[in-house]
Design an enzyme around this catalytic site. Structure first.
Site, short mmCIF file in Angstrom:
data_model
loop_
_atom_site.label_atom_id
_atom_site.label_comp_id
_atom_site.label_asym_id
_atom_site.label_seq_id
_atom_site.Cartn_x
_atom_site.Cartn_y
_atom_site.Cartn_z
CG ASN A 9 44.94 -6.67 5.03
OD1 ASN A 9 45.27 -6.03 4.03
ND2 ASN A 9 45.62 -7.74 5.44
CD1 TRP A 10 40.01 -3.02 2.56
CD2 TRP A 10 40.14 -1.50 0.92
NE1 TRP A 10 39.08 -2.04 2.80
CE2 TRP A 10 39.14 -1.10 1.82
CE3 TRP A 10 40.42 -0.70 -0.20
CZ2 TRP A 10 38.41 0.07 1.63
CZ3 TRP A 10 39.69 0.48 -0.38
CH2 TRP A 10 38.69 0.85 0.52
CE LYS A 11 44.11 -10.57 3.67
NZ LYS A 11 43.99 -11.99 3.95
CG HIS A 97 48.96 -10.34 6.73
ND1 HIS A 97 48.82 -11.49 5.99
CD2 HIS A 97 47.73 -10.01 7.17
CE1 HIS A 97 47.53 -11.83 5.99
NE2 HIS A 97 46.85 -10.95 6.69
CD GLU A 99 47.34 -12.90 3.01
OE1 GLU A 99 47.37 -11.71 2.68
OE2 GLU A 99 46.29 -13.49 3.34
CD GLU A 169 45.25 -11.36 10.50
OE1 GLU A 169 44.16 -10.88 10.20
OE2 GLU A 169 46.21 -11.38 9.70
N GLY A 175 41.06 -16.52 5.26
CA GLY A 175 40.50 -16.76 3.93
C GLY A 175 39.94 -18.16 3.73
CB SER A 214 37.13 -16.76 8.39
OG SER A 214 37.96 -17.34 7.39
N GLY A 235 39.73 -9.28 6.29
CA GLY A 235 40.14 -9.33 4.88
C GLY A 235 38.93 -9.30 3.97
N GLY A 236 38.50 -10.48 3.52
CA GLY A 236 37.43 -10.59 2.53
C GLY A 236 36.19 -9.76 2.85
P1 13P Z 1 40.05 -12.97 5.89
O1 13P Z 1 39.14 -12.09 6.71
O2 13P Z 1 39.76 -12.88 4.42
O3 13P Z 1 40.09 -14.36 6.42
O4 13P Z 1 41.54 -12.38 6.06
C1 13P Z 1 41.99 -12.09 7.32
C2 13P Z 1 43.26 -11.35 7.20
O5 13P Z 1 44.25 -11.89 6.72
C3 13P Z 1 43.28 -9.96 7.64
O6 13P Z 1 44.57 -9.46 7.70
#
Ligand code: 13P
Length: 256
Positions: A9-11, A97, A99, A169, A175, A214, A235-236
């Site tokens: 997930n590149w956000k 998600h 967010e 999640e 994050g 994470s 994510g990251g």
């Molecule tokens: P991180 O891997 O950066 O913690 O993010 C997880 C995430 O929100 C994937 O959708």
């Protein structure tokens, strides 16, 4: 035999050049080197899906979106429809998600409309659920997960469930560099699977559950080895090819 989905997930990261470079690096890394039981998905920002779509043609890399609208078309400024996504070759869409829930006020009811519309159009819906730190500290984790699952999956039964993937999640792990413990992950995943089988009347059949929060190249092997983990939503660590490819490699080691 366990199957795995490793999803990035590149956000709101990567411009068009960065999208093309990262996509190409991932394709190079998996070509001739991907176990048939491992699927790899990237979810770039929707504005860059088109350029990624050209690059993934004839490869095993799959393409997904980070959101969609539930209506087919119309006056919804700034939104993306499901047919726009499928016409670009998207196979998946991330929905609910945390967010989007916290920054954009998405409710379970609103997410349910999107999940229903996605699976009815043959897109895989990656439905994200998870508890906050406060909710976990107050022993409300299962209450929250149950209510998210129940409300977001209303009207999704039978064959439509085959298009649902759950991403567990924990909000406090996203994050932050914190991950849930192996026991917390296994407990949540097993309960999610049992609950869906129970409320949907599909004994013996389970919905795949990914872990997110994470997940990185250092902890991937351990987390992906947990019994009821069917992959990761990353994510990251999905933003650099080295770390993402290393996570894919860990998934292959677990499968073998
Ligand atoms: P991180 O891997 O950066 O913690 O993010 C997880 C995430 O929100 C994937 O959708």
């Amino acid at each position: 035999m366990k199957t795995m989905l490793i999803a990035g997930n590149w956000k709101m990261n990567t411009n068009i050049d960065e999208t093309e470079i990262l996509t190409s690096q991932i394709i190079d890394g998996i070509t001739n080197n991907l176990d048939p039981n491992v699927d790899v998905l990237i979810c770039p920002p929707s504005i860059n899906l088109s350029s990624a779509s050209k690059l993934i043609k004839d490869t095993r890399l799959r393409l997904g979106a980070q959101n969609c609208h539930y209506e087919q078309k119309g006056a919804y400024t700034g939104e993306t429809s499901i047919s726009m996504l499928t016409s670009l070759g998207c196979s998946h869409v991330i929905l609910g998600h945390s967010e989007r829930r916290s920054y954009f006020g998405e409710t379970n009811q609103f997410i349910n409309l999107k999940v229903k519309a996605a699976v009815q159009s043959n897109l895989f819906a990656i439905l994200c659920i998870g508890e906050t730190k406060d909710e976990r500290d107050n022993n409300k984790t299962w209450e929250v997960l149950e209510s998210q699952l129940f409300s977001c999956l209303i009207g999704i039964d039978g064959n439509l469930l085959e298009k649902v993937v759950i991403a567990y999640e924990p909000v406090w792990a996203i994050g932050t560099g914190l991950t849930a413990t192996n026991d917390q992950i296994q407990e949540a995943h097993a309960r999610i699977k049992n609950y869906i089988s129970e409320i949907k009347g599909i004994p013996g059949r389970t919905v795949p559950v990914l872990y997110g929060g994470s997940l990185n190249e250092k902890n991937a092997l351990e987390i992906l080895s947990i019994q009821d983990v069917n992959g990761g939503l990353i994510g990251g660590a999905s933003l650099t090819s080295n770390s993402f490819l290393s996570i894919i490699n860990s998934a292959q080691r677990v499968i073998n």
